[in-house]
Structures are given as structure tokens and as C-alpha cells.
Design a protein around this motif. Structure first.
Motif, PDB file in Angstrom:
ATOM      1  N   GLN A  62       0.894  -0.966  -0.070  1.00 32.75           N
ATOM      2  CA  GLN A  62       0.051   0.034   0.051  1.00 32.75           C
ATOM      3  C   GLN A  62       0.800   1.266   0.130  1.00 32.75           C
ATOM      4  O   GLN A  62       0.517   2.197  -0.586  1.00 32.75           O
ATOM      5  CB  GLN A  62      -0.990  -0.037   1.237  1.00 32.75           C
ATOM      6  CG  GLN A  62      -2.084  -0.938   1.148  1.00 32.75           C
ATOM      7  CD  GLN A  62      -1.491  -2.427   1.725  1.00 32.75           C
ATOM      8  OE1 GLN A  62      -0.554  -2.475   1.949  1.00 32.75           O
ATOM      9  NE2 GLN A  62      -2.385  -3.485   1.285  1.00 32.75           N
ATOM     10  N   ASP A  63       2.078   1.227   0.730  1.00 30.21           N
ATOM     11  CA  ASP A  63       2.820   2.287   0.799  1.00 30.21           C
ATOM     12  C   ASP A  63       3.497   2.496  -0.478  1.00 30.21           C
ATOM     13  O   ASP A  63       3.615   3.699  -1.124  1.00 30.21           O
ATOM     14  CB  ASP A  63       3.893   2.198   1.861  1.00 30.21           C
ATOM     15  CG  ASP A  63       3.537   1.948   3.321  1.00 30.21           C
ATOM     16  OD1 ASP A  63       2.624   2.689   3.410  1.00 30.21           O
ATOM     17  OD2 ASP A  63       4.236   1.455   4.092  1.00 30.21           O
ATOM     18  N   ARG A  66       1.129   4.028  -3.074  1.00 27.66           N
ATOM     19  CA  ARG A  66       1.213   5.530  -3.034  1.00 27.66           C
ATOM     20  C   ARG A  66       2.357   6.333  -3.479  1.00 27.66           C
ATOM     21  O   ARG A  66       2.016   7.547  -4.020  1.00 27.66           O
ATOM     22  CB  ARG A  66       0.934   5.915  -1.382  1.00 27.66           C
ATOM     23  CG  ARG A  66       1.067   7.237  -0.954  1.00 27.66           C
ATOM     24  CD  ARG A  66       0.712   7.527   0.627  1.00 27.66           C
ATOM     25  NE  ARG A  66       1.868   6.894   1.321  1.00 27.66           N
ATOM     26  CZ  ARG A  66       1.787   6.475   2.404  1.00 27.66           C
ATOM     27  NH1 ARG A  66       0.707   6.503   3.028  1.00 27.66           N
ATOM     28  NH2 ARG A  66       2.951   5.806   2.905  1.00 27.66           N
ATOM     29  N   ASP A 130      -1.617  18.392  -1.709  1.00 24.74           N
ATOM     30  CA  ASP A 130      -2.989  17.659  -1.589  1.00 24.74           C
ATOM     31  C   ASP A 130      -2.774  16.215  -1.010  1.00 24.74           C
ATOM     32  O   ASP A 130      -3.834  15.468  -0.776  1.00 24.74           O
ATOM     33  CB  ASP A 130      -3.561  17.918  -2.769  1.00 24.74           C
ATOM     34  CG  ASP A 130      -2.821  16.994  -3.846  1.00 24.74           C
ATOM     35  OD1 ASP A 130      -1.735  16.879  -3.834  1.00 24.74           O
ATOM     36  OD2 ASP A 130      -3.457  16.652  -5.098  1.00 24.74           O
ATOM     37  N   ARG A 131      -1.636  15.825  -0.818  1.00 24.06           N
ATOM     38  CA  ARG A 131      -1.308  14.405  -0.401  1.00 24.06           C
ATOM     39  C   ARG A 131      -1.200  14.360   0.982  1.00 24.06           C
ATOM     40  O   ARG A 131       0.078  14.016   1.479  1.00 24.06           O
ATOM     41  CB  ARG A 131      -0.207  13.666  -1.231  1.00 24.06           C
ATOM     42  CG  ARG A 131      -0.455  13.681  -2.933  1.00 24.06           C
ATOM     43  CD  ARG A 131      -1.586  12.757  -3.070  1.00 24.06           C
ATOM     44  NE  ARG A 131      -1.687  11.519  -2.641  1.00 24.06           N
ATOM     45  CZ  ARG A 131      -1.585  10.254  -3.229  1.00 24.06           C
ATOM     46  NH1 ARG A 131      -1.491  10.329  -4.344  1.00 24.06           N
ATOM     47  NH2 ARG A 131      -1.610   9.235  -2.410  1.00 24.06           N
ATOM     48  N   THR A 132      -2.228  14.505   1.876  1.00 22.25           N
ATOM     49  CA  THR A 132      -1.811  14.560   3.309  1.00 22.25           C
ATOM     50  C   THR A 132      -1.781  13.216   3.508  1.00 22.25           C
ATOM     51  O   THR A 132      -1.335  12.892   5.061  1.00 22.25           O
ATOM     52  CB  THR A 132      -2.884  14.996   3.805  1.00 22.25           C
ATOM     53  OG1 THR A 132      -4.236  14.520   3.328  1.00 22.25           O
ATOM     54  CG2 THR A 132      -3.048  16.752   3.726  1.00 22.25           C
ATOM     55  N   ASP A 133      -1.579  11.910   2.956  1.00 21.02           N
ATOM     56  CA  ASP A 133      -1.822  10.791   3.269  1.00 21.02           C
ATOM     57  C   ASP A 133      -0.459  10.494   3.147  1.00 21.02           C
ATOM     58  O   ASP A 133      -0.034   9.448   3.647  1.00 21.02           O
ATOM     59  CB  ASP A 133      -2.705   9.701   2.188  1.00 21.02           C
ATOM     60  CG  ASP A 133      -2.043   9.663   0.674  1.00 21.02           C
ATOM     61  OD1 ASP A 133      -1.953  10.937   0.259  1.00 21.02           O
ATOM     62  OD2 ASP A 133      -2.042   9.084  -0.023  1.00 21.02           O
ATOM     63  N   LEU A 134       0.567  11.175   2.332  1.00 21.19           N
ATOM     64  CA  LEU A 134       1.853  11.117   2.303  1.00 21.19           C
ATOM     65  C   LEU A 134       2.611  11.395   3.509  1.00 21.19           C
ATOM     66  O   LEU A 134       2.706  12.682   4.087  1.00 21.19           O
ATOM     67  CB  LEU A 134       2.579  11.784   1.085  1.00 21.19           C
ATOM     68  CG  LEU A 134       4.087  11.328   0.841  1.00 21.19           C
ATOM     69  CD1 LEU A 134       4.108  10.033   0.189  1.00 21.19           C
ATOM     70  CD2 LEU A 134       4.517  12.476  -0.466  1.00 21.19           C
ATOM     71  N   PRO A 135       3.242  10.340   4.338  1.00 23.98           N
ATOM     72  CA  PRO A 135       3.896  10.786   5.664  1.00 23.98           C
ATOM     73  C   PRO A 135       4.946  11.798   5.686  1.00 23.98           C
ATOM     74  O   PRO A 135       5.730  11.936   4.777  1.00 23.98           O
ATOM     75  CB  PRO A 135       4.407   9.444   6.043  1.00 23.98           C
ATOM     76  CG  PRO A 135       4.470   8.924   5.007  1.00 23.98           C
ATOM     77  CD  PRO A 135       3.685   8.874   3.901  1.00 23.98           C
ATOM     78  N   ASP A 182       5.079  21.012   2.393  1.00 25.37           N
ATOM     79  CA  ASP A 182       3.993  20.596   1.487  1.00 25.37           C
ATOM     80  C   ASP A 182       4.882  20.182   0.302  1.00 25.37           C
ATOM     81  O   ASP A 182       4.210  19.749  -0.809  1.00 25.37           O
ATOM     82  CB  ASP A 182       2.931  21.389   1.240  1.00 25.37           C
ATOM     83  CG  ASP A 182       1.750  21.424   2.583  1.00 25.37           C
ATOM     84  OD1 ASP A 182       1.528  20.417   3.130  1.00 25.37           O
ATOM     85  OD2 ASP A 182       1.455  22.719   2.509  1.00 25.37           O
ATOM     86  N   ARG A 213       6.566  13.962   2.326  1.00 19.88           N
ATOM     87  CA  ARG A 213       5.868  15.178   2.289  1.00 19.88           C
ATOM     88  C   ARG A 213       6.493  15.951   3.574  1.00 19.88           C
ATOM     89  O   ARG A 213       6.434  15.774   4.778  1.00 19.88           O
ATOM     90  CB  ARG A 213       4.361  15.296   2.449  1.00 19.88           C
ATOM     91  CG  ARG A 213       3.840  16.674   2.216  1.00 19.88           C
ATOM     92  CD  ARG A 213       2.338  16.407   2.498  1.00 19.88           C
ATOM     93  NE  ARG A 213       1.622  15.771   3.695  1.00 19.88           N
ATOM     94  CZ  ARG A 213       1.345  16.169   4.892  1.00 19.88           C
ATOM     95  NH1 ARG A 213       1.642  17.371   5.000  1.00 19.88           N
ATOM     96  NH2 ARG A 213       0.975  15.104   5.574  1.00 19.88           N
TER      97      ARG A 213
END
Length: 288
Positions: A62-63, A66, A130-135, A182, A213
């Protein structure tokens, strides 16, 4: 200097390729082991003749999906990053087959190459807002990282590294405690991870296992560590002045502490005492 953590094992590319083909039926052909890289990669070929690069993935499938999405978005902005063509979920592992970008490893390491990389790094600004899922990458100043940035290496090596580890902990308890921002962050932004054409122009940025990010300027500190070896004996005062002009003292201290931990730990586990002594002497130039 006893009971040091073990080194990271080198990639057995042929075995990984067999597992990928067995699991996916991709029919990939082994071409050659990649010469560069600390852990390893292999050049492979698809049945239709396309060239690829096989690596072991860092993180879960999953990582890595992404990461593939983020790199595809970067490609649409014209950044020379690879496409991920296959993610093979294996028992306890993930095989990654990515596009083989044009160009070769640099043959000449000079200020021109560093400045080209600095310019390229500027293009990472704000592109994952916009990729707040990227740690946001951890600096690992208060606890060991997953296979790198190990505190145990410094704790067990000698008195000098133990003093260094105490300084790293001190930085970890200070402000800022971590990276913000960001920007797209390549966590291993050095001259061994770019490809160039015959004119020296950059044609690719590779090794995106370390992605996040945050603050793209972190990559310039990584590049400064690399330059200390690649351009040894060259006047790099201009690079130091650049770092001091774009980073606050506190943020530069934070990034320096992370790279200190990363480089000294890696040298202890993978290289010689002379290499470790080199890095200790280098990093101490900015330790307060």
C-alpha cells in the motif's frame, strides 16, 4: 565496540526476480546487476523488450502504491522520475519493477552537477500539498529508524560516538522537533541517485524508496554530505553559505543531526573505521 547491529543485507537480485516471476508470471529476464547502490538493484527486461529496474520495496505494498501515484503526478509536471510498472507482493517482501530512465550515472562530479541538482530540487516545492496521506519523514533523533539511523551503533561503537549520540538526543528534544512543509521530499538526494546524458544534463532521479511530504530543502543537506566525499578537496564554502541562507539555524541543526545519525550509523555497520572517523570529523564541523 561489541555487539554492533548487523549490516543491511545486499539484494539477491536473481532470487528476487525468480520470486517476482513465480508470483506474477511477468516473464522478466535478468540483464545485469546494477553496480551502484548500497543495498542493490538489477536491470531486467520485459518480454516485449522494455527495460526495467528491479528493487526490493521499502514498506508495504500500500505504501508503494502511494509512492507510485505520487511519482506519476510528478511525471505529469515534467519531473524526470520513474514510472512503477509492477508491484509484486511476495511473502514478507515486495518486488518493485520500475521504468529504466535514460542516461547513466554521472562520470564527472563538479559544481555544475551540484547546481543542476539544487535547481531540480526547487521543482519539488509544494507539489504534494494535496497528498496529506503521504507521511512527513521522521528524523529518528529519539529512536532508531527501520533498518537505518540506528542509535545502537553509536551507543556501542566508542566514546566519541556516544558523545555524538547525546548531542543527537539533545537536538531531538529541541525545537523544531521535526520536518514540516508540503514539498515532495527525496530522502536520499545525492549524486549517486541521478542519471545524466552525454552533456551532463540530468535525465533522471532514482531511488524513491525514501519519499515523503515536508521540506524539499532537506535534500540539500543530504547533497552537502555527499559532496564532502564526491568533491573532496573542492572549495564548498559556497554550498555552506547557501544552506545558511535558505535554512534557519535551528532547522539546519535538525537536518544535520539526522544526516549525522544516518551517515555515522551506516559507516559503522557497512564500512571501515577510517570511514567512520572521516564522518565523525566532518559532522563535528557543525556540532555546537
Amino acid at each position: 565496540m561489541t555487539d554492533l547491529p548487523p549490516p543491511v543485507p545486499k539484494l539477491d537480485a536473481r532470487e528476487l526476480l525468480r520470486e517476482v516471476n513465480r508470483t506474477t508470471g511477468a516473464g522478466l529476464e535478468f540483464v545485469a546487476q546494477a553496480a551502484a547502490g548500497q543495498v542493490g538493484a538489477a536491470f531486467v527486461r520485459w518480454p516485449d523488450g522494455r527495460d526495467g529496474v528491479l528493487t526490493r520495496g521499502f514498506g508495504s505494498v500500500q505504501d508503494l502504491r502511494r509512492t507510485a501515484e505520487v511519482l506519476e503526478a510528478a511525471r505529469t509536471l515534467g519531473l524526470p522520475v520513474p514510472r512503477y510498472d509492477l508491484l509484486a507482493e511476495l511473502p514478507g517482501d515486495v518486488g518493485v519493477v520500475q521504468e529504466r530512465l535514460p542516461g547513466n550515472e554521472p562520470a564527472v562530479f563538479d559544481r555544475k552537477l551540484l547546481e543542476a541538482m539544487i535547481d531540480l530540487n526547487a521543482r519539488f516545492a509544494g507539489i504534494v500539498a494535496d497528498r496529506t496521506d503521504l507521511p512527513v519523514p521522521s528524523m529518528y533523533l529519539l529512536e532508531s529508524g527501520p533498518g537505518f539511523c540506528l542509535h545502537e551503533s553509536l551507543e556501542r561503537y566508542d566514546d566519541r560516538t556516544r558523545r555524538l549520540l547525546r548531542w543527537i538526543h539533545e537536538v531531538g528534544h529541541s525545537e523544531p522537533a521535526g520536518m514540516t512543509g508540503d514539498d515532495l521530499v527525496h530522502l536520499d538526494f545525492h549524486t549517486g541517485n541521478v542519471l545524466v546524458d552525454e552533456t551532463g544534463a540530468i535525465t533522471g532521479i532514482v531511488d524513491w524508496d525514501g519519499i515523503g511530504r515536508g521540506d524539499r530543502l532537506f535534500g540539500l543537506v543530504t547533497l552537502r554530505f555527499d559532496a564532502s566525499v564526491r568533491l573532496a578537496g573542492t572549495d564548498l564554502a559556497w554550498f555552506d553559505e547557501l544552506l545558511e541562507s535558505v535554512l534557519s539555524p535551528a532547522v539546519l541543526r535538525l537536518y544535520w543531526a539526522h544526516m549525522t545519525l544516518r551517515q555515522v550509523d551506516w559507516s559503522i555497520r557497512h564500512h571501515t573505521p577510517a570511514d567512520t572517523d572521516y564522518w565523525l570529523t566532518f559532522v563535528e564541523t557543525r556540532i555546537d
